[in-house]
Design an enzyme around this catalytic site. Structure first.
Site: not given
Length: 441
Positions: A234, A262, A294
């Site tokens: 990230s 992610h 996410k």
């Protein structure tokens, strides 16, 4: 006199002489016993104040330094609605690059409705740990869907993404084991490794030759070995070579854990993550981890893998066993997000397109984008915390919200602006942002 008593007498005399030496030293300095006691009391009193805690004092130094440079804090900005490609902060609409609503599913009508329906059926809390009386059908449906997406036996959903790593690693491994992780691994994995009591070693970022060398040197000294990497980092927006990692772990009889916080929903043609990108079977990785915050528009984390792993964690992992079950509306939102992801693959394709456009445009303007592969997370490295903080503040004044990443979160020379892209960003927004940034630095 026995040798044991003689030995104790010698120890007592040594302790007495040491104490006399300290007291004499205090007297010679003009302080005496009273001064020594006063100094000790003062230190204890200081240690009993939160405003004297080293971490708090370091935070104040950074805060005061920013204020002296006229830099407004970029943290805890309040969003007044759904945070996607745009957001409303302080009553003003801004182009938003600070939220990981990558597929624009937080706020999607189907996702919202699923959460509303779950509230009406189950309420806002399941009111117990799942093993006691907090289990709901929506939990089982979500976990079955996750297992299906990874093509593994089962999955388990936790109420916190950070706690997922902490409790899984902390519980499964112990003092006889070794945990090797990428140097850029998330804090949650480090805390889990520390909790486990296992030996912890890191290898240089994405340097799998270094990982192999460490395993060749150390593997035989430990009972179990865990390798931990992320699917998409990230801070840098790059990823490891999963196919080679699988080969390495098999060669050295190690477990492999991939944190897909992610990368799931982002990588691969249909968003199935790192394994789809590298065409690796789900069962070739021992522990899949991810978050629901996410692409899945909720909150919490999950572990996916073989049935023995999941059943073990379901009954024994402290962070699951002793925590309240995930609220049903959150589980429903995550499940609906997975369904929309399958029904609307164009969201993934648009994210790929806009991410590539951002990366290509940034490079054409001479920006340093580091090792980013150009999907969802793209840094622009400015090499100075002050420069990054000032650029963030100046962009915000112009209606663009992007967070600076400053020392000590990254080395000073790697201070940066970190851009999270959404499939709903437009080329016009990206170009406006990058052209403006070019005029500011």
């Amino acid at each position: 006199m026995s040798s044991q008593k003689l030995s104790q007498n010698i120890k007592d005399k040594l302790i007495q002489k040491t104490l006399q030496h300290k007291l004499k030293k205090a007297e010679n300095s003009g302080n005496g016993i009273a001064s020594l006691l006063k100094s000790t009391t003062s230190k204890q009193a200081k240690a009993n104040r939160f405003d004297q805690h080293p971490g708090y004092q370091q935070m104040q130094i950074i805060k005061n330094g920013a204020a002296s440079l006229g830099i407004e804090s970029p943290f805890f900005r309040t969003h007044e609605g759904v945070a996607g490609a745009t957001s409303v902060i302080n009553g003003k609409e801004v182009i938003n690059y600070a939220s990981y609503n990558y597929l624009g599913l937080s706020g999607h009508p189907k996702v919202n409705q699923a959460a509303v329906d779950a509230i009406e059926q189950y309420g806002t809390s399941v009111s117990a740990s799942r093993i006691v009386s907090g289990e709901r059908p929506i939990h089982q449906a979500l976990e079955a869907k996750l297992a299906h997406m990874y093509e593994v036996d089962d999955a388990l959903a936790f109420v916190s993404g950070h706690a997922t790593n902490v409790t899984t690693i902390g519980y499964l491994f112990g003092a006889k084991d070794l945990i090797i992780h990428d140097e850029y691994i998330h804090n949650s994995s480090i805390v889990g490794a520390q909790l486990s009591g296992a030996k912890r070693l890191s290898f240089p970022h994405n340097d799998l030759d270094a990982l192999e060398a460490l395993l060749a040197e150390k593997r035989h000294q430990f009972e179990r070995v865990l390798i931990v990497v992320e699917g998409l980092y990230s801070m840098d927006g790059d990823h490891p070579d999963l196919a080679r990692l699988v080969e390495i772990k098999q060669q050295h009889y190690a477990f492999l854990m991939v944190d897909e916080a992610h990368s799931f929903g982002i990588l691969g043609d249909s968003g199935k993550g790192l394994r789809e990108l590298y065409q690796v079977a789900g069962k070739d990785v021992d522990i899949w981890m991810g978050t629901l915050s996410k692409t899945m528009s909720g909150c919490g984390g999950y572990i996916a893998g073989e049935s023995a792993l999941i059943e073990h964690l379901r009954y024994m992992a402290p962070g699951f066993l002793y925590s309240v079950g995930m609220p049903a509306p959150i589980a429903a939102a995550a499940l609906a997000s997975l369904e929309v992801m399958e029904q609307e693959p164009e969201r993934i394709h648009q994210l790929m397109h806009i991410s590539k456009y951002f990366l290509d445009t940034a490079k054409s303007l001479g920006f340093n984008t580091g090792e980013s592969t150009g999907i969802a997370v793209i840094p622009i490295i400015l090499g100075s915390s002050v420069t990054a903080a000032k650029a963030s503040a100046a962009l915000f004044e112009k209606g663009i919200n992007v967070q600076p990443i400053l020392y000590p979160a990254v080395p000073e020379q790697s201070a940066r602006l970190r851009f999270f892209l959404s499939c709903e960003h437009t080329e016009a927004q990206v170009r406006e942002t990058l052209v403006l940034l070019k005029t500011l630095i």
